[in-house]
Write an enzyme that holds these catalytic residues in place. Structure first.
Site, PDB file in Angstrom:
ATOM      1  N   CYS A   1      41.468  38.438  30.765  1.00 40.41           N
ATOM      2  CA  CYS A   1      42.261  38.245  31.967  1.00 40.41           C
ATOM      3  C   CYS A   1      43.277  37.122  31.775  1.00 40.41           C
ATOM      4  CB  CYS A   1      41.362  37.941  33.163  1.00 40.41           C
ATOM      5  SG  CYS A   1      42.260  37.527  34.674  1.00 40.41           S
TER       6      CYS A   1
ATOM      7  N   CYS B   1      34.698  38.346  38.377  1.00 38.52           N
ATOM      8  CA  CYS B   1      35.431  38.317  39.651  1.00 38.52           C
ATOM      9  C   CYS B   1      35.525  39.679  40.320  1.00 38.52           C
ATOM     10  CB  CYS B   1      36.814  37.730  39.439  1.00 38.52           C
ATOM     11  SG  CYS B   1      37.816  38.607  38.222  1.00 38.52           S
TER      12      CYS B   1
END
Length: 381
Positions: free
Chosen positions: A99, A222
């Site tokens: 990410c 997340c």
């Protein structure tokens, strides 16, 4: 100063304080909330709307604009699909590493800089300095990201930025930033990287009237939240039950729902009732077999030599072969190791002492004193 900074704001206290400090230092600040992909699963409530509302309130309080940049499709392709493919093949990746490389310091950075930003900023616990060799004991001037004795800041010297561990070793996030290019780091600010601990971060936020000062930290991956990686993987991959085999005896001692659900060193969730504690030592996703042991001294549970692939070095070139320190998990202590480079983007490491084994696909990050040099992906022990 008037220089333009685009700061990623997640709705949490770290990025909120980062934005506040940038405003106080005279930067022209634009806040951006990155809308990433989230799982649509029963029992999972995505917090993005709440996080965005929190980020908007912080921005209003600071008197800055906030934009929403949508990276759902890119995040799904680059991070989520990569994670699922790795697990399907018995590899355990670090999604936060991907990410940061592909989204936060990739697409986000490119867009911000293309719009004329001088810098980007985030609430990561890390520090940067411009192209200056850092040795153990070197400190960064608090609140500035400047090298002592100079007035240089990232991006002004034309050199490749270097990445340093945060002042708060417990919260340090350089383990997740090792794939960020030095050219991006030279134009990156980490305003909270020199704050000594999270308690101080929250106190500084309260002093500034930031509403999210007491907001709970997010944990886990997340995009799946509290449901856990097991439930998420079962929603993405076909369940393929198979045998759990004792590594030493070859005896079948249980069944599993899918070898991709297990990783090296795991001891919980095996579903083997009674008997001694057992640990996963190897998975064979093709044959659908999970191998376990009850011997804590089993060689497969420990490692002294590591073979890395897909190495990346922040400076743009590999460091000289020699003795450095490495970290094999975010919260694991640093350990000394001899680092030698192989053919292409590979490396061979010999640790000073044996360490608990990690799964193929995990990140191994190399440090020289305070400086994070880069790292690689574990291929095998």
């Amino acid at each position: 100063m008037g220089e333009r900074v685009v700061v990623g704001m997640s709705g949490g206290v770290d990025s909120a304080l980062a934005a506040a400090l940038l405003v106080e230092r005279g930067y022209d600040v634009l806040g951006v909330y990155m809308r990433n992909w989230t799982a649509d699963l029963p029992g999972f409530t995505c917090p993005w709307a709440t996080d965005l509302a929190d980020a908007e309130r912080v921005a209003v309080g600071l008197g800055i604009d906030l934009e929403v940049w949508d990276y759902e499709a890119e995040y799904k392709r680059e991070v989520v699909d990569h994670l699922v493919d790795c697990y399907q093949h018995g590899i355990t990746p670090n999604p936060d590493v991907i990410c940061n490389e592909k989204i936060k310091f990739g697409l986000f950075a490119e867009r911000a800089l293309s719009r004329g930003a001088d810098y980007i900023a985030t609430g990561h616990y890390a520090r940067t300095v411009p192209g200056t060799q850092v040795v153990p004991g070197t400190e960064v001037v608090p609140g500035t990201n400047r090298v002592p004795g100079t007035d240089r800041v990232p991006g002004t010297s034309g050199t490749t930025g270097r990445l340093l561990r945060a002042a708060d070793e417990h919260k340090d996030q350089t383990y997740f930033l090792w794939r960020v290019p030095g050219t991006v780091l030279s134009r990156t600010l980490f305003p909270i990287g020199d704050i000594p601990d999270k308690g101080t971060v929250r106190e500084m936020a309260r002093e500034r009237g930031i509403e999210v000062a007491g907001k709970k930290d997010s944990t886990g991956i997340c995009f799946i939240g509290d449901i856990g990686i097991r439930q998420f993987l079962l929603s993405q991959l076909d369940s393929q039950p198979g045998d759990i085999i004792d590594h030493e005896t070859g005896e079948r001692i249980g069944r599993h729902d899918g070898a991709f659900l297990y990783t090296v060193g795991q001891r919980r969730g095996l579903g083997i009732g009674g008997g001694p504690v057992r640990y996963v030592v190897r998975t064979d996703t093709k044959a659908g077999i999970v191998y376990v042991t009850s011997d804590r001294e089993c060689p497969l549970l420990w490692m002294r030599e590591l073979h890395l692939r897909d190495t990346h070095w922040i400076a743009g070139h590999a460091p000289r072969p020699g003795h450095y320190e490495i970290r094999t998990r975010h919260t694991r202590a640093l350990v000394g190791a001899m680092v030698e480079h192989g053919q292409g983007a590979t490396a061979h490491l010999v640790l000073d002492r044996r360490e608990p084994a990690i799964a193929p696909g995990q990140s191994v990050v190399v440090y020289d004193g305070l400086e994070c040099l880069g790292g690689g992906i574990l291929e095998r022990c």
